[in-house]
Design an enzyme around this catalytic site. Structure first.
Site, mmCIF file in Angstrom:
data_model
loop_
_atom_site.group_PDB
_atom_site.id
_atom_site.type_symbol
_atom_site.label_atom_id
_atom_site.label_comp_id
_atom_site.label_asym_id
_atom_site.label_seq_id
_atom_site.Cartn_x
_atom_site.Cartn_y
_atom_site.Cartn_z
ATOM 1 N N VAL A 104 76.400 8.939 7.297
ATOM 2 C CA VAL A 104 75.722 9.323 6.060
ATOM 3 C C VAL A 104 74.467 8.466 5.857
ATOM 4 O O VAL A 104 73.866 8.477 4.800
ATOM 5 C CB VAL A 104 76.679 9.184 4.841
ATOM 6 C CG1 VAL A 104 77.865 10.139 4.974
ATOM 7 C CG2 VAL A 104 77.175 7.743 4.665
ATOM 8 N N HIS A 120 79.394 14.843 7.030
ATOM 9 C CA HIS A 120 80.044 14.164 5.899
ATOM 10 C C HIS A 120 79.060 13.874 4.763
ATOM 11 O O HIS A 120 79.308 12.994 3.937
ATOM 12 C CB HIS A 120 80.716 12.871 6.369
ATOM 13 C CG HIS A 120 81.919 13.111 7.244
ATOM 14 N ND1 HIS A 120 82.423 12.176 8.120
ATOM 15 C CD2 HIS A 120 82.719 14.207 7.379
ATOM 16 C CE1 HIS A 120 83.478 12.686 8.753
ATOM 17 N NE2 HIS A 120 83.669 13.913 8.333
HETATM 18 P P1 OAD Z 1 84.835 4.826 13.773
HETATM 19 O O1 OAD Z 1 84.576 3.536 13.088
HETATM 20 O O2 OAD Z 1 86.182 5.425 13.655
HETATM 21 O O3 OAD Z 1 84.550 4.668 15.338
HETATM 22 C C1 OAD Z 1 83.394 4.008 15.816
HETATM 23 C C2 OAD Z 1 83.342 4.199 17.313
HETATM 24 O O4 OAD Z 1 82.133 3.636 17.776
HETATM 25 C C3 OAD Z 1 84.483 3.524 18.092
HETATM 26 O O5 OAD Z 1 85.006 4.425 19.040
HETATM 27 C C4 OAD Z 1 83.780 2.346 18.787
HETATM 28 O O6 OAD Z 1 84.367 2.034 20.061
HETATM 29 C C5 OAD Z 1 82.383 2.895 18.943
HETATM 30 N N1 OAD Z 1 81.319 1.867 19.031
HETATM 31 C C6 OAD Z 1 81.314 0.617 18.540
HETATM 32 N N2 OAD Z 1 80.144 -0.005 18.817
HETATM 33 C C7 OAD Z 1 79.390 0.894 19.489
HETATM 34 C C8 OAD Z 1 78.077 0.871 20.048
HETATM 35 N N3 OAD Z 1 77.300 -0.215 19.963
HETATM 36 N N4 OAD Z 1 77.625 1.976 20.679
HETATM 37 C C9 OAD Z 1 78.408 3.084 20.773
HETATM 38 N N5 OAD Z 1 79.648 3.170 20.256
HETATM 39 C C10 OAD Z 1 80.138 2.093 19.622
HETATM 40 O O7 OAD Z 1 83.672 5.833 13.273
HETATM 41 P P2 OAD Z 1 83.668 7.431 13.237
HETATM 42 O O8 OAD Z 1 84.277 7.998 14.462
HETATM 43 O O9 OAD Z 1 82.288 7.822 12.900
HETATM 44 O O10 OAD Z 1 84.617 9.478 7.280
HETATM 45 O O11 OAD Z 1 84.607 7.719 12.009
HETATM 46 C C11 OAD Z 1 84.754 9.032 11.569
HETATM 47 C C12 OAD Z 1 84.893 9.081 10.073
HETATM 48 O O12 OAD Z 1 85.924 8.186 9.654
HETATM 49 C C13 OAD Z 1 83.691 8.614 9.296
HETATM 50 O O13 OAD Z 1 82.684 9.592 9.175
HETATM 51 C C14 OAD Z 1 84.271 8.262 7.970
HETATM 52 C C15 OAD Z 1 85.472 7.486 8.462
HETATM 53 O O14 OAD Z 1 86.535 7.351 7.624
HETATM 54 C C16 OAD Z 1 84.653 9.542 5.951
HETATM 55 O O15 OAD Z 1 84.387 8.591 5.255
HETATM 56 C C17 OAD Z 1 85.004 10.900 5.405
#
Ligand code: OAD
Length: 250
Positions: A104, A120
């Site tokens: 977001v 989102h």
């Molecule tokens: P997450 O915090 O669940 O996952 C982040 C991902 O990024 C993990 O798989 C990490 O391994 C990876 N990661 C970390 N550092 C990185 C880097 N430098 N480069 C690439 N990848 C990296 O985040 P989301 O999958 O976005 O929703 O979470 C999904 C949703 O859960 C969000 O939109 C939010 C949250 O609750 C709501 O709030 C509705």
């Protein structure tokens, strides 16, 4: 990793409809903490207590004080990193049509991508819960928490809380892009939150190649994604763009 970066560049060079699905990991190098894993926001606070619509309706002051004010501080300062600019370069090179993002923070648009589906919602705007009037988050007066609209209604971020529906138009456009693409880059998402995590499945079922970029495996790895480039978004995207430039110049 270099051989997989070269493979991804070749795959993208040969594609006609590449899209990306991004998550919080792409913004980690911009100083925005992810939700899950080490240093993640949900390690510090319980999402059901602070990011569920029922919690916000029950106690907007608490959610504003603990979650929204902190997010505003972090998002206000953040600038796109090499992973964002890499995706913007891909669009400029005519190689990326659409980004579906769960973030977001608006950083894809700042980097220069023009077709971004904010699955989102967007933190750049706040919406009055009574009259629906909108105000830019940067303009909001935080001297009273929760902040209120001139009509007296409480402002809420124009984002999707847990327990809320994905805006139907975003859902429809995302499904359409996922079913039309021939490559989906899945960058920086843990792929555990539905329905966003279902988009790579839609892409795969419709014949697309799914390429993950993430320092860690996800539930998609080895099942839905064709391969994963285990690395940080910025360094991997820099590598892909460098290889792609060589291929397109040749
Ligand atoms: P997450 O915090 O669940 O996952 C982040 C991902 O990024 C993990 O798989 C990490 O391994 C990876 N990661 C970390 N550092 C990185 C880097 N430098 N480069 C690439 N990848 C990296 O985040 P989301 O999958 O976005 O929703 O979470 C999904 C949703 O859960 C969000 O939109 C939010 C949250 O609750 C709501 O709030 C509705």
């Amino acid at each position: 990793m270099q051989d997989l970066i070269e493979r991804a560049a070749r795959d993208i060079a040969g594609s006609t409809y590449a899209i990306a699905l991004t998550g919080a990991g792409i913004s980690v190098e911009s100083g925005i903490p992810p939700f899950r894993g080490k240093g993640g926001l949900w390690e510090k606070i319980d999402p059901m207590e602070f990011a569920h619509i029922d919690s916000f309706l029950r106690d907007p002051e608490k959610v504003w004080n603990v979650l929204i004010k902190e997010m505003k501080g972090v998002v206000d300062e953040a600038k796109p990193n090499d992973a964002h600019t890499g995706l913007a370069d891909l669009e400029r090179m005519g190689k990326l049509k659409t980004i579906i993002t769960q973030n977001v923070d608006g950083l894809h648009q700042v980097a220069g991508n023009t077709d971004v589906i904010e699955f989102h919602g967007n933190f750049a705007w706040q919406r009055c819960m009574d009259c629906g009037g909108k105000i830019e988050t940067s303009e909001i007066d935080l001297s009273e928490i929760p902040p209120r609209c001139a009509c007296g209604g409480i402002y809420r971020p124009d984002c999707v809380f847990f327990g809320e529906m994905i805006p139907p138009d975003y859902m429809r456009r995302s499904q359409q892009a996922a079913s039309l693409c021939d490559i989906m880059l899945v960058l920086g998402t843990s792929a555990v939150v539905q329905p966003a995590a279902y988009m790579p499945v839609v892409a795969k079922e419709n014949g697309a190649k799914v390429i993950e970029i993430n320092p860690e495996n996800t539930p998609l790895t080895g099942r839905i994604s064709d391969y994963i480039i285990l690395g940080r978004g910025g360094e991997v995207m820099n590598g892909i763009i460098a290889e792609l430039e060589k291929l397109l110049d040749a």
